[in-house]
Design a protein around this motif. Structure first.
Motif, PDB file in Angstrom:
ATOM      1  N   PHE A  47       0.840  -1.204   0.000  1.00 20.56           N
ATOM      2  CA  PHE A  47       0.000   0.000   0.000  1.00 20.56           C
ATOM      3  C   PHE A  47       0.877   1.258   0.000  1.00 20.56           C
ATOM      4  N   VAL A  48       0.548   2.176  -0.898  1.00 21.67           N
ATOM      5  CA  VAL A  48       1.296   3.426  -1.049  1.00 21.67           C
ATOM      6  C   VAL A  48       0.446   4.573  -0.512  1.00 21.67           C
ATOM      7  N   LEU A  49       1.033   5.390   0.348  1.00 23.39           N
ATOM      8  CA  LEU A  49       0.319   6.518   0.946  1.00 23.39           C
ATOM      9  C   LEU A  49       0.009   7.576  -0.111  1.00 23.39           C
ATOM     10  N   ARG A  50      -1.288   8.013  -0.154  1.00 21.02           N
ATOM     11  CA  ARG A  50      -1.714   8.993  -1.143  1.00 21.02           C
ATOM     12  C   ARG A  50      -2.244  10.284  -0.520  1.00 21.02           C
ATOM     13  N   TYR A  51      -2.717  10.212   0.720  1.00 16.13           N
ATOM     14  CA  TYR A  51      -3.375  11.385   1.314  1.00 16.13           C
ATOM     15  C   TYR A  51      -3.337  11.239   2.823  1.00 16.13           C
ATOM     16  N   ASP A  52      -3.051  12.354   3.509  1.00 14.35           N
ATOM     17  CA  ASP A  52      -3.080  12.358   4.972  1.00 14.35           C
ATOM     18  C   ASP A  52      -3.273  13.791   5.448  1.00 14.35           C
ATOM     19  N   VAL A  56      -8.076  11.883   7.941  1.00 14.56           N
ATOM     20  CA  VAL A  56      -8.289  10.748   7.050  1.00 14.56           C
ATOM     21  C   VAL A  56      -6.966  10.416   6.371  1.00 14.56           C
ATOM     22  N   VAL A  57      -6.662   9.128   6.259  1.00 18.85           N
ATOM     23  CA  VAL A  57      -5.475   8.664   5.538  1.00 18.85           C
ATOM     24  C   VAL A  57      -5.933   7.730   4.432  1.00 18.85           C
ATOM     25  N   VAL A  58      -5.345   7.896   3.236  1.00 21.78           N
ATOM     26  CA  VAL A  58      -5.705   7.072   2.088  1.00 21.78           C
ATOM     27  C   VAL A  58      -4.433   6.446   1.510  1.00 21.78           C
ATOM     28  N   TRP A  59      -4.497   5.152   1.301  1.00 18.70           N
ATOM     29  CA  TRP A  59      -3.459   4.423   0.585  1.00 18.70           C
ATOM     30  C   TRP A  59      -4.094   3.751  -0.631  1.00 18.70           C
ATOM     31  N   ASP A  60      -3.277   3.378  -1.604  1.00 20.41           N
ATOM     32  CA  ASP A  60      -3.758   2.464  -2.629  1.00 20.41           C
ATOM     33  C   ASP A  60      -2.682   1.443  -2.946  1.00 20.41           C
TER      34      ASP A  60
END
Length: 314
Positions: A47-52, A56-60
């Motif tokens: 999983f690669v971090l995309r937003y923080d 809220v934290v988003v990975w894809d």
């Protein structure tokens, strides 16, 4: 005529009992299947971090051989107990009030105490046809405030595709709820093909951009949920409730440890977020006939399996 065997594109093998309904035999999700999903949702592998934004934290995660990525979202619900968040995500009446894109949601059939098949229809932005999806759901109460809900698309004879919607296909989606201090933490996982002609590169970007807003909407819904429960009174039925059944093996808390290091370590310079390259594709589409839509193949990844896809199951 012999019943058909439901074919799954889920990343996890369902290993429970079989259930026959409307001339189709389905395989139910078991406790072990829920545990497999739980550990996958908690993992940081690939999983690669995309937003923080420290809310809220988003990975894809890229999946070999597939164009749609798996999206993972984390957030805290400091004033919502895990049991209440579990109820919020399970019930459908209040959802029609807080879920601004939901046009319709219903249970098609209850399969046993921890599995059902449900229908969900959603509004899409102008230029994009509305979507609907039929999913088999499984859930588990692991005790101590930990709950799992997982979904994967299936076909059901009573819910054929409609001209007014494009039928999306969810390979895997679900929630992992855990206690955190006086409230809860939530992980949401999704790998969903919207079908139609929305480019997958665009959808991958939009998912990482839009899911923070979706999580914030859910946080607001959680704050209003107690008032809804009060207004419902005895009409509110928790028919999804299960007795606590702890996991039979120790389980990690990898994501919570990552969040503690990012949000609560006292560092003024959190680890960087990898930028997402914005595609040039416009948010428009044309609907293709079902037999012309492309379908990606599942892959093997730990408890994840490779399964067969045929034209009859698209």
């Amino acid at each position: 005529m012999a019943p058909k065997i439901a074919k799954y594109k889920c990343l996890f093998t369902f290993s429970g009992k079989t259930f026959e309904h409307e001339d189709t035999i389905y395989t139910l999700a078991s406790k072990q299947d829920c545990l497999n999903f739980r550990n996958f949702a908690d993992s940081d592998d690939g999983f690669v971090l995309r937003y923080d934004d420290k809310n809220v934290v988003v990975w894809d995660k890229k999946v070999e051989g597939e164009s749609m990525r798996i999206v993972k979202v984390f957030s805290l619900f400091p004033d919502t107990a895990p049991e209440q968040l579990w109820d919020l995500l399970q019930e459908s009446v209040y959802r029609l009030k807080w879920d601004l894109v939901c046009k319709k949601c219903k249970t098609i059939v209850r399969m046993d105490s921890r599995n059902d098949i449900c229908y969900y229809a959603s509004k899409c932005p102008p230029g994009v046809s509305d979507r609907d999806v039929v999913c088999q759901r499984g859930w588990h109460n692991a005790g101590n405030g930990e709950y799992v809900i997982l979904n994967t698309s299936v076909k059901h004879n009573s819910c054929p595709e409609k001209l007014t919607y494009t039928r999306a296909w969810s390979k895997l989606s679900g929630y992992l709820i855990r206690p955190h201090e006086k409230g809860s933490s939530l992980i949401f996982i999704s790998q969903t093909d919207p079908k139609g002609l929305i480019p997958h590169a665009l959808m991958n970007q939009l998912m990482t951009k839009f899911v923070p807003d979706t999580m914030c909407t859910l946080q607001r819904a959680a704050k209003g949920f107690p008032e809804f429960l009060k207004s419902e009174g005895d009409k509110f039925k928790r028919d999804w409730d299960l007795p606590a059944d702890p996991w039979d093996v120790p389980v990690p808390d990898i994501t919570l440890d990552i969040i503690k290091s990012r949000w609560f370590s006292g560092s003024s310079a959190p680890p960087p977020v990898e930028e997402v390259v914005s595609p040039d594709s416009p948010m428009e589409e044309q609907k293709l006939p079902a037999d012309e839509e492309d379908v990606a193949s599942p892959v093997t990844d730990g408890a994840v399996r490779k399964s067969v896809i045929d034209d009859d199951d698209i």
